[in-house]
Motif scaffolding. Structure first.
Motif, PDB file in Angstrom:
ATOM      1  N   ALA A 169      40.619  44.368  34.644  1.00  0.00           N
ATOM      2  CA  ALA A 169      39.233  44.813  34.823  1.00  0.00           C
ATOM      3  C   ALA A 169      38.288  44.000  33.936  1.00  0.00           C
ATOM      4  O   ALA A 169      37.211  43.582  34.365  1.00  0.00           O
ATOM      5  N   ASN A 170      38.718  43.749  32.692  1.00  0.00           N
ATOM      6  CA  ASN A 170      37.849  43.022  31.775  1.00  0.00           C
ATOM      7  C   ASN A 170      37.657  41.564  32.207  1.00  0.00           C
ATOM      8  O   ASN A 170      36.586  40.994  32.053  1.00  0.00           O
ATOM      9  N   TYR A 171      38.709  40.985  32.780  1.00  0.00           N
ATOM     10  CA  TYR A 171      38.606  39.602  33.267  1.00  0.00           C
ATOM     11  C   TYR A 171      37.537  39.525  34.355  1.00  0.00           C
ATOM     12  O   TYR A 171      36.628  38.674  34.307  1.00  0.00           O
ATOM     13  N   LEU A 172      37.621  40.427  35.321  1.00  0.00           N
ATOM     14  CA  LEU A 172      36.628  40.421  36.408  1.00  0.00           C
ATOM     15  C   LEU A 172      35.234  40.731  35.857  1.00  0.00           C
ATOM     16  O   LEU A 172      34.238  40.135  36.284  1.00  0.00           O
ATOM     17  N   TYR A 173      35.182  41.644  34.882  1.00  0.00           N
ATOM     18  CA  TYR A 173      33.894  42.003  34.282  1.00  0.00           C
ATOM     19  C   TYR A 173      33.283  40.801  33.551  1.00  0.00           C
ATOM     20  O   TYR A 173      32.106  40.487  33.718  1.00  0.00           O
ATOM     21  N   GLN A 174      34.110  40.101  32.780  1.00  0.00           N
ATOM     22  CA  GLN A 174      33.562  38.950  32.043  1.00  0.00           C
ATOM     23  C   GLN A 174      33.200  37.783  32.964  1.00  0.00           C
ATOM     24  O   GLN A 174      32.348  36.962  32.635  1.00  0.00           O
ATOM     25  N   LEU A 175      33.864  37.711  34.111  1.00  0.00           N
ATOM     26  CA  LEU A 175      33.511  36.655  35.073  1.00  0.00           C
ATOM     27  C   LEU A 175      32.176  36.933  35.752  1.00  0.00           C
ATOM     28  O   LEU A 175      31.386  36.019  35.981  1.00  0.00           O
ATOM     29  N   PRO A 180      34.123  45.954  37.846  1.00  0.00           N
ATOM     30  CA  PRO A 180      34.777  45.815  39.154  1.00  0.00           C
ATOM     31  C   PRO A 180      35.171  47.169  39.742  1.00  0.00           C
ATOM     32  O   PRO A 180      35.296  48.153  39.014  1.00  0.00           O
ATOM     33  N   THR A 181      35.383  47.179  41.047  1.00  0.00           N
ATOM     34  CA  THR A 181      35.819  48.420  41.706  1.00  0.00           C
ATOM     35  C   THR A 181      37.307  48.650  41.420  1.00  0.00           C
ATOM     36  O   THR A 181      38.048  47.694  41.155  1.00  0.00           O
ATOM     37  N   PRO A 182      37.770  49.909  41.513  1.00  0.00           N
ATOM     38  CA  PRO A 182      39.205  50.164  41.313  1.00  0.00           C
ATOM     39  C   PRO A 182      40.072  49.346  42.275  1.00  0.00           C
ATOM     40  O   PRO A 182      41.149  48.885  41.899  1.00  0.00           O
ATOM     41  N   ALA A 183      39.604  49.117  43.502  1.00  0.00           N
ATOM     42  CA  ALA A 183      40.417  48.364  44.476  1.00  0.00           C
ATOM     43  C   ALA A 183      40.597  46.914  44.029  1.00  0.00           C
ATOM     44  O   ALA A 183      41.690  46.354  44.154  1.00  0.00           O
ATOM     45  N   THR A 184      39.540  46.298  43.495  1.00  0.00           N
ATOM     46  CA  THR A 184      39.696  44.905  43.060  1.00  0.00           C
ATOM     47  C   THR A 184      40.564  44.827  41.810  1.00  0.00           C
ATOM     48  O   THR A 184      41.359  43.900  41.653  1.00  0.00           O
ATOM     49  N   VAL A 185      40.411  45.811  40.924  1.00  0.00           N
ATOM     50  CA  VAL A 185      41.270  45.808  39.721  1.00  0.00           C
ATOM     51  C   VAL A 185      42.728  45.948  40.140  1.00  0.00           C
ATOM     52  O   VAL A 185      43.615  45.238  39.641  1.00  0.00           O
ATOM     53  N   ARG A 338      40.734  34.899  46.690  1.00  0.00           N
ATOM     54  CA  ARG A 338      39.415  34.723  47.303  1.00  0.00           C
ATOM     55  C   ARG A 338      38.795  36.089  47.652  1.00  0.00           C
ATOM     56  O   ARG A 338      37.609  36.301  47.446  1.00  0.00           O
ATOM     57  N   GLU A 339      39.637  37.000  48.136  1.00  0.00           N
ATOM     58  CA  GLU A 339      39.120  38.347  48.429  1.00  0.00           C
ATOM     59  C   GLU A 339      38.599  39.031  47.165  1.00  0.00           C
ATOM     60  O   GLU A 339      37.726  39.892  47.233  1.00  0.00           O
ATOM     61  N   LEU A 340      39.188  38.645  46.015  1.00  0.00           N
ATOM     62  CA  LEU A 340      38.740  39.233  44.748  1.00  0.00           C
ATOM     63  C   LEU A 340      37.464  38.576  44.247  1.00  0.00           C
ATOM     64  O   LEU A 340      36.944  38.928  43.198  1.00  0.00           O
ATOM     65  N   GLY A 341      36.991  37.584  44.980  1.00  0.00           N
ATOM     66  CA  GLY A 341      35.716  36.955  44.646  1.00  0.00           C
ATOM     67  C   GLY A 341      35.847  35.739  43.752  1.00  0.00           C
ATOM     68  O   GLY A 341      34.841  35.232  43.240  1.00  0.00           O
ATOM     69  N   LEU A 342      37.073  35.259  43.533  1.00  0.00           N
ATOM     70  CA  LEU A 342      37.241  34.094  42.652  1.00  0.00           C
ATOM     71  C   LEU A 342      37.015  32.792  43.415  1.00  0.00           C
ATOM     72  O   LEU A 342      37.450  32.651  44.564  1.00  0.00           O
TER      73      LEU A 342
END
Ligand code: ACO
Length: 393
Positions: A169-175, A180-185, A338-342
């Motif tokens: 979660a923190n990785y996606l948040y810092q990016l 992030p949503t629970p599904a992406t985490v 890619r679905e995770l937005g990276l």
């Protein structure tokens, strides 16, 4: 047990079957087992299907390092210890800032990780306690380095880490600067667990070779990042996605892939040194990508990839009979990340975030009981050359 290479007299010599160390056992490990005939990956006794999608990345890092899943309040304590180590030292921030202007993501990660000894007073201490602390520090900071690089490269302000969030979660948040949503985490946790460890792959072997010289853990992980970068190892998901995008529609897949093979190109996301059947991680990641696609209702890319996979396996079986070239982990990595937005060039650095758990576990295992890794080479050049001054050559 170490499988001997072919020997003639006193000098071991490689043969075609063992080039690239294929089939050579170089270490005993209790960390993971890759069964290439059955298509089974076992992490410390758990099949990958049993833990990916169920356990968090922290739980699997703990499992790799300690041999059992954290029980009772061990997990909470472990999570908060890692969260407390997230802040990057000033030297690393400076390194990543420079890298964001001048380097690609994997070079930046290697540069940033190499600088982490700056914040460590005891970086050369290889006691089990010090190693465990440095392993935790690396697990905490590798994602922060990738995220800081990405923010600066895109001209965005840095996002400070949140101690209340998990690693994923923190990785996606810092990016992104957004929670992030629970599904992406869940999707990212599944990915990180799936790639956390995988036997004696090239980057893990690199890490063990460096650790076997009694060098420090940061040096070993820095070397491993270099090995992961190559497209024959961790650099494949970006090109795999490019291939799927260039193919565009299922009806173009066969002609596209036949043409690529005719031009002696490799189909990225297919083939594996150990797996002779489909990589079990491909299915785990396909399911994770499917779960996310079901949430968003956007299945077109996934369905295209599935069809490209089916046709790719057929085309490879015809072009390379007897090679058993099947889908590997990188194929659906591309879709899921890619679905995770990276962005595409963050796929390999994100692989490194997950594999840091395995690298550090292998480094500790190597230092606990391993011997200097020092194979031989077979010289096939001339002897007894005579030196001539430069003007006489
Ligand atoms: N596409 C086309 N041909 C292939 C592929 C492929 N993806 N993979 C192997 N081959 C062919 C080779 O051309 C070779 O054929 P030849 O003997 O007729 O020349 C034969 O299969 C054997 O190939 P090697 O490179 O010797 O096999 P190796 O076990 O060393 O390769 C590797 C494994 C590097 C993964 C290879 O399959 C490959 O290049 N795949 C594409 C890149 C990729 O997806 N990498 C990610 C791997 S997973 C990971 O590391 C996390």
């Amino acid at each position: 047990m170490v499988t001997p290479s072919v020997t003639t007299g006193s000098k071991p010599t490689p043969d075609a079957a063992t080039s690239g160390l294929e089939g050579i056992v170089v270490a005993r490990t209790h960390l993971s087992d890759v069964d290439g005939q059955q298509g089974r990956l076992t992490i410390r006794g758990y099949s990958i299907e049993e833990i990916a999608g169920h356990a968090t990345f922290e739980e699997v890092a703990y499992l790799l390092w300690h041999g059992s899943l954290p029980a009772g309040d061990q997990l909470l304590r472990f999570q908060s210890e890692i969260a407390a180590l997230r802040t990057l030292p000033d030297e690393t921030r400076a390194a990543v800032t420079v890298a964001s202007r001048r380097m690609g993501p994997m070079d930046a990660l290697r540069f940033g990780v190499a600088s982490l000894t700056a914040g460590e007073a005891h970086a050369d201490d290889e006691s089990p306690e010090a190693n465990l602390r440095i392993a935790m520090m690396l697990l905490a900071r590798v994602p922060g380095i990738v995220a800081l690089y990405e923010r600066l490269r895109e001209g965005n302000p840095a996002v400070e880490p949140r101690p209340d969030l998990s690693i994923a979660a923190n990785y996606l948040y810092q990016l992104t600067g957004e929670e992030p949503t629970p599904a992406t985490v869940r999707g990212l946790d599944t990915y990180l667990v799936t790639v956390a460890d995988h036997g004696m792959n090239a980057s893990t072997f690199t890490a063990r070779v460096i650790a076997s010289t009694a060098a420090d853990m940061v040096s070993a992980v820095t070397g491993a990042i270099g090995a992961l970068k190559g497209p024959l190892h961790g650099g494949a998901p970006g090109p795999a996605l490019t291939m799927i995008e260039e193919i565009g529609t299922p009806d173009r897949a066969e002609a596209w892939m036949r043409d690529a093979l005719a031009k002696k190109k490799r189909l990225m996301g297919f083939g594996h040194r150990v797996y002779k059947v489909r990589d079990p991680r491909a299915e785990v990641l396909y399911r994770a990508a499917e779960a996310l696609a079901d949430e968003t209702g956007e299945r077109t890319a996934l369905d295209l990839a599935h069809e490209v996979e089916r046709i790719g396996v057929q085309v490879l079986a015809e072009a390379k009979p007897g090679r058993n070239l099947n889908t590997n982990v990188e194929f659906y990595t591309a879709l899921l990340l890619r679905e995770l937005g990276l962005g595409q060039d963050l796929f390999t650095p994100t692989f490194a975030v997950g594999r840091t758990a395995g690298w550090t576990a292998h480094i500790m295992e190597q230092q606990a009981g391993g011997r200097l890794i020092r194979p031989q080479s077979e010289y096939d050049g001339p002897f007894d050359q005579r030196y001539a001054p430069v003007g006489q050559r």
